[in-house]
Scaffold this motif. Structure first.
Motif, short mmCIF file in Angstrom:
data_model
loop_
_atom_site.label_atom_id
_atom_site.label_comp_id
_atom_site.label_asym_id
_atom_site.label_seq_id
_atom_site.Cartn_x
_atom_site.Cartn_y
_atom_site.Cartn_z
N ALA A 96 1.00 -1.43 0.08
CA ALA A 96 0.36 0.22 -0.16
C ALA A 96 0.47 1.28 -0.17
O ALA A 96 1.66 1.58 1.17
CB ALA A 96 -1.18 -0.13 1.18
N LEU A 97 1.14 2.40 -1.03
CA LEU A 97 1.33 3.31 -0.99
C LEU A 97 1.12 4.58 -1.41
O LEU A 97 -0.26 4.19 -2.17
CB LEU A 97 2.49 3.09 -1.90
N PRO A 98 0.88 5.79 -0.87
CA PRO A 98 0.65 7.34 -1.65
C PRO A 98 1.19 6.80 -2.43
O PRO A 98 1.77 6.83 -3.07
CB PRO A 98 1.63 8.02 -0.25
N PRO A 99 -0.37 7.32 -2.98
CA PRO A 99 -0.58 8.23 -4.41
C PRO A 99 0.41 9.10 -5.11
O PRO A 99 -0.30 9.71 -5.61
CB PRO A 99 -1.95 8.88 -4.59
N VAL A 100 1.95 8.73 -5.16
CA VAL A 100 2.82 9.44 -5.65
C VAL A 100 3.09 9.36 -7.46
O VAL A 100 3.05 7.65 -7.35
CB VAL A 100 3.68 9.97 -4.53
N ASN A 101 3.59 9.88 -7.48
CA ASN A 101 4.28 10.15 -8.78
C ASN A 101 5.69 9.61 -9.52
O ASN A 101 6.46 10.54 -8.23
CB ASN A 101 3.94 11.86 -9.67
N LEU A 102 6.19 8.41 -9.18
CA LEU A 102 6.82 7.75 -8.44
C LEU A 102 8.21 7.48 -10.38
O LEU A 102 7.61 6.88 -11.26
CB LEU A 102 6.79 6.47 -8.29
N THR A 103 9.84 7.79 -9.54
CA THR A 103 10.79 7.44 -10.50
C THR A 103 11.18 6.96 -9.99
O THR A 103 11.89 7.11 -8.67
CB THR A 103 11.52 8.83 -11.02
N ALA A 139 1.33 15.72 2.21
CA ALA A 139 2.10 15.74 1.59
C ALA A 139 1.57 15.57 0.03
O ALA A 139 1.07 14.37 0.19
CB ALA A 139 3.85 15.08 2.11
N GLN A 140 1.54 15.93 -0.51
CA GLN A 140 1.15 16.76 -2.11
C GLN A 140 2.17 16.36 -3.17
O GLN A 140 2.24 17.63 -4.28
CB GLN A 140 0.10 16.63 -2.65
N PRO A 141 3.25 15.30 -3.50
CA PRO A 141 4.70 16.28 -4.28
C PRO A 141 4.34 15.40 -5.31
O PRO A 141 3.70 14.66 -5.52
CB PRO A 141 5.57 15.52 -3.39
N VAL A 142 4.80 17.01 -6.10
CA VAL A 142 4.02 16.34 -8.30
C VAL A 142 5.38 15.10 -8.67
O VAL A 142 5.17 14.89 -8.92
CB VAL A 142 4.90 17.60 -8.55
N SER A 143 6.20 15.00 -7.41
CA SER A 143 7.04 13.71 -7.68
C SER A 143 7.96 13.55 -6.78
O SER A 143 8.33 14.62 -6.06
CB SER A 143 7.85 14.29 -9.27
N VAL A 144 7.94 12.14 -6.68
CA VAL A 144 9.15 11.07 -5.49
C VAL A 144 10.19 10.69 -6.17
O VAL A 144 9.76 9.50 -7.60
CB VAL A 144 8.56 10.98 -4.52
N ALA A 145 11.28 10.84 -6.55
CA ALA A 145 12.26 9.73 -7.44
C ALA A 145 13.58 8.80 -6.68
O ALA A 145 14.18 9.48 -4.67
CB ALA A 145 13.12 10.63 -8.13
N PHE A 146 13.43 8.00 -6.99
CA PHE A 146 14.22 6.82 -5.48
C PHE A 146 15.77 6.78 -7.14
O PHE A 146 15.29 5.79 -7.96
CB PHE A 146 14.09 5.86 -5.19
N PHE A 147 16.93 7.44 -7.17
CA PHE A 147 17.98 7.39 -7.31
C PHE A 147 19.52 6.29 -6.54
O PHE A 147 19.17 6.13 -5.64
CB PHE A 147 19.44 8.39 -7.88
N ASN A 148 20.18 5.33 -7.36
CA ASN A 148 20.67 4.28 -7.24
C ASN A 148 22.11 5.94 -6.59
O ASN A 148 22.12 6.34 -7.93
CB ASN A 148 21.97 3.44 -8.53
#
Ligand SMILES: Cc1cc2nc3c(=O)[nH]c(=O)nc-3n(C[C@H](O)[C@H](O)[C@H](O)COP(=O)(O)O)c2cc1C
Length: 192
Positions: A96-103, A139-148
């Protein structure tokens, strides 16, 4: 043109270079960008958008969590984007994840080994666990990214090295994908 702040924290230095790369893309797209360590940011009013970046160090870096807590009200009033650098990320079936735009850097992502149960390494490295440490509940971020990320054992204190070996179980090296990082930065120029 927007006025954008890219604020970062870092344990060993490499996230600062990621923040600089994101900021460079936003500048190139015509925005007025300040890029600063979170410790040097007194206030965030006056900005149209804020990008916050930090490494995963037992959850999102403590300094970044404190920054978000301190500026929570101001952050709620601007557009935000978040990123984290990490060495392990576990994708759990039907988490279950919050509805965020994930990269996600696909080279960072590992599917859970055994559906239905998580081992120790997986439990503390799921996307949901990470997001919880990063985002305030409203929080309602426009985008969240996880980078190596990048890991150099000689830079660490002995107990940090022990944690990284046992829980994160990462092989030292520089795994940052600057093409992906820059393309995320460009995508933000439309969103912030
Ligand atoms: C003490 C310590 C704890 C870490 N914990 C995690 C973790 O929980 N999950 C993860 O994916 N990476 C973890 N890492 C790896 C870092 O997130 C990664 O190396 C990051 O790119 C470091 O960024 P920096 O150079 O800006 O500090 C940890 C590293 C250290 C030193």
């Amino acid at each position: 043109m927007s006025k954008i702040l890219v604020a970062y924290s870092t344990n060993s230095g490499s996230t600062a270079e990621v923040a600089q790369a994101v900021a460079a893309e936003l500048s190139q797209a015509g925005h007025a960008v300040d890029v600063k360590p979170m410790n040097d940011v007194a206030a965030i009013n006056g900005y149209d958008g804020v990008v916050l970046g930090a490494p995963m160090i037992f959850g999102w870096h403590d300094q970044a969590r404190r920054f978000v807590k301190k500026h929570r009200a101001e952050l709620a009033a601007v557009k935000t984007a978040y990123f984290a650098c990490a060495m392990r990320l576990t994708r759990v079936e039907r988490e279950a994840l919050p509805p965020v735009n994930l990269t996600l850097d696909e080279n960072l992502v590992k599917d859970q080994a055994k559906p239905g149960s998580l081992n120790l390494k997986e439990r503390f490295t799921t996307i949901g666990y990470y997001l919880k440490s990063m985002l305030p509940s409203d929080a309602q971020p426009v985008s969240v990214a996880f980078f190596n990320g990048k890991l150099e054992m000689f830079r660490l204190k002995w107990w940090q090295a022990a944690f990284v070996m046992v829980v994160v179980n990462a092989t030292p090296g520089d795994y940052r994908d600057f093409d992906l990082i820059k393309s995320w930065g460009r995508s933000l120029s439309q969103l912030l």
